[in-house]
Design a protein around this motif. Structure first.
Motif, PDB file in Angstrom:
ATOM      1  N   GLU A   1       0.816  -1.221   0.000  1.00 27.05           N
ATOM      2  CA  GLU A   1       0.000   0.000   0.000  1.00 27.05           C
ATOM      3  C   GLU A   1       0.850   1.272   0.000  1.00 27.05           C
ATOM      4  O   GLU A   1       0.325   2.364  -0.201  1.00 27.05           O
ATOM      5  CB  GLU A   1      -0.927   0.021   1.218  1.00 27.05           C
ATOM      6  CG  GLU A   1      -1.911  -1.123   1.281  1.00 27.05           C
ATOM      7  CD  GLU A   1      -1.285  -2.425   1.788  1.00 27.05           C
ATOM      8  OE1 GLU A   1      -0.262  -2.372   2.513  1.00 27.05           O
ATOM      9  OE2 GLU A   1      -1.795  -3.495   1.426  1.00 27.05           O
ATOM     10  N   GLU A   2       2.154   1.114   0.239  1.00 25.08           N
ATOM     11  CA  GLU A   2       3.052   2.280   0.291  1.00 25.08           C
ATOM     12  C   GLU A   2       2.976   3.054  -1.016  1.00 25.08           C
ATOM     13  O   GLU A   2       3.022   2.486  -2.103  1.00 25.08           O
ATOM     14  CB  GLU A   2       4.489   1.821   0.545  1.00 25.08           C
ATOM     15  CG  GLU A   2       5.489   2.954   0.627  1.00 25.08           C
ATOM     16  CD  GLU A   2       6.914   2.459   0.807  1.00 25.08           C
ATOM     17  OE1 GLU A   2       7.827   3.266   0.569  1.00 25.08           O
ATOM     18  OE2 GLU A   2       7.125   1.292   1.172  1.00 25.08           O
ATOM     19  N   ARG A   3       2.866   4.371  -0.897  1.00 23.43           N
ATOM     20  CA  ARG A   3       2.780   5.238  -2.067  1.00 23.43           C
ATOM     21  C   ARG A   3       4.183   5.670  -2.487  1.00 23.43           C
ATOM     22  O   ARG A   3       5.022   5.989  -1.649  1.00 23.43           O
ATOM     23  CB  ARG A   3       1.931   6.481  -1.784  1.00 23.43           C
ATOM     24  CG  ARG A   3       0.535   6.211  -1.254  1.00 23.43           C
ATOM     25  CD  ARG A   3      -0.371   5.557  -2.234  1.00 23.43           C
ATOM     26  NE  ARG A   3      -0.671   6.419  -3.368  1.00 23.43           N
ATOM     27  CZ  ARG A   3      -1.566   6.112  -4.304  1.00 23.43           C
ATOM     28  NH1 ARG A   3      -2.235   4.976  -4.232  1.00 23.43           N
ATOM     29  NH2 ARG A   3      -1.789   6.905  -5.316  1.00 23.43           N
TER      30      ARG A   3
ATOM     31  N   LYS B   1       6.200   8.344  -4.945  1.00 26.10           N
ATOM     32  CA  LYS B   1       6.169   9.544  -5.792  1.00 26.10           C
ATOM     33  C   LYS B   1       7.329   9.436  -6.762  1.00 26.10           C
ATOM     34  O   LYS B   1       8.448   9.121  -6.361  1.00 26.10           O
ATOM     35  CB  LYS B   1       6.270  10.805  -4.949  1.00 26.10           C
ATOM     36  CG  LYS B   1       5.069  11.020  -4.089  1.00 26.10           C
ATOM     37  CD  LYS B   1       5.167  12.305  -3.307  1.00 26.10           C
ATOM     38  CE  LYS B   1       3.961  12.348  -2.388  1.00 26.10           C
ATOM     39  NZ  LYS B   1       3.533  13.656  -2.056  1.00 26.10           N
TER      40      LYS B   1
ATOM     41  N   ASP C   1       2.021   9.592  -8.420  1.00 19.92           N
ATOM     42  CA  ASP C   1       2.021   8.936  -7.122  1.00 19.92           C
ATOM     43  C   ASP C   1       1.178   7.672  -7.247  1.00 19.92           C
ATOM     44  O   ASP C   1      -0.006   7.756  -7.563  1.00 19.92           O
ATOM     45  CB  ASP C   1       1.399   9.910  -6.105  1.00 19.92           C
ATOM     46  CG  ASP C   1       1.278   9.320  -4.731  1.00 19.92           C
ATOM     47  OD1 ASP C   1       0.391   8.466  -4.531  1.00 19.92           O
ATOM     48  OD2 ASP C   1       2.043   9.725  -3.844  1.00 19.92           O
ATOM     49  N   ASN C   2       1.805   6.512  -7.051  1.00 20.05           N
ATOM     50  CA  ASN C   2       1.091   5.236  -7.117  1.00 20.05           C
ATOM     51  C   ASN C   2       1.561   4.325  -5.999  1.00 20.05           C
ATOM     52  O   ASN C   2       2.675   4.483  -5.490  1.00 20.05           O
ATOM     53  CB  ASN C   2       1.335   4.526  -8.459  1.00 20.05           C
ATOM     54  CG  ASN C   2       0.670   5.233  -9.604  1.00 20.05           C
ATOM     55  OD1 ASN C   2       1.289   6.052 -10.272  1.00 20.05           O
ATOM     56  ND2 ASN C   2      -0.593   4.939  -9.824  1.00 20.05           N
ATOM     57  N   SER C   3       0.729   3.338  -5.659  1.00 16.83           N
ATOM     58  CA  SER C   3       1.132   2.369  -4.644  1.00 16.83           C
ATOM     59  C   SER C   3       2.077   1.343  -5.267  1.00 16.83           C
ATOM     60  O   SER C   3       2.075   1.127  -6.490  1.00 16.83           O
ATOM     61  CB  SER C   3      -0.092   1.654  -4.059  1.00 16.83           C
ATOM     62  OG  SER C   3      -0.654   0.772  -5.014  1.00 16.83           O
TER      63      SER C   3
ATOM     64  N   GLN D   1       0.125  -1.178  -7.228  1.00 21.05           N
ATOM     65  CA  GLN D   1      -0.236  -0.721  -8.570  1.00 21.05           C
ATOM     66  C   GLN D   1       0.957  -0.807  -9.513  1.00 21.05           C
ATOM     67  O   GLN D   1       0.821  -1.216 -10.672  1.00 21.05           O
ATOM     68  CB  GLN D   1      -0.765   0.713  -8.519  1.00 21.05           C
ATOM     69  CG  GLN D   1      -2.093   0.834  -7.832  1.00 21.05           C
ATOM     70  CD  GLN D   1      -2.463   2.276  -7.512  1.00 21.05           C
ATOM     71  OE1 GLN D   1      -1.604   3.160  -7.422  1.00 21.05           O
ATOM     72  NE2 GLN D   1      -3.753   2.514  -7.323  1.00 21.05           N
TER      73      GLN D   1
END
Length: 146
Positions: free
Chosen positions: A90-92, A94, A104-106, A109
């Motif tokens: 879940e960490e985003r 950048k 900015d995505n997890s 993703q």
């Protein structure tokens, strides 16, 4: 979910290595775009790993020898497994794309994108082989699991 991603990247690494072997065997017969396309696929995983870890990135269209592709693919695989083990999905993250636009995505993703990216380009490479009269290896996930 982490086990799922480990499985998917093990699958991609397995068939990337097999595909490199086949490309080396038929290197003089494959279309001009095939090796740059394979290099691009390997570069993309390295770039995404580097965006997550903060390490130096390869060029998106940097071309490598097939033997170097095999080495980079194995390094990428190890780095991706390390990310899966040590980071939260879940960490985003950048990052800037190749045009300098910020996003900015997890990690989840990003990993899903990389897996799909491999599948997309692997299909193109398989098509290149067929059009060149080379019977490509079967790279379907279900064959891997059998």
């Amino acid at each position: 979910m982490k086990e799922f991603f480990k499985d998917i990247f093990e699958y991609h690494n397995h068939f990337n290595q097999k595909l490199v072997e086949q490309l080396i065997e038929y290197e003089n017969k494959v279309p001009e775009r095939t090796i740059p396309l394979f290099s691009h696929s390997i570069n993309a995983q390295q770039i995404w790993n580097a965006r997550i870890t903060g390490k130096e990135k390869l060029g998106v269209h940097q071309i490598h020898s097939l033997k170097q592709c095999a080495i980079i693919d194995n390094e990428n695989f190890k780095e991706t497994l390390k990310i899966i083990d040590e980071r939260e999905l879940e960490e985003r993250i950048k990052y800037e794309n190749s045009r300098g636009t910020e996003f900015d995505n997890s990690i989840q993703q990003i990993l899903f994108h990389v897996a799909n990216h491999f599948s997309h380009h692997k299909g193109q490479i398989i098509s290149d082989l067929r059009q060149s009269g080379i019977e490509p290896i079967v790279t379907d996930y279900i064959f891997y699991k059998r």
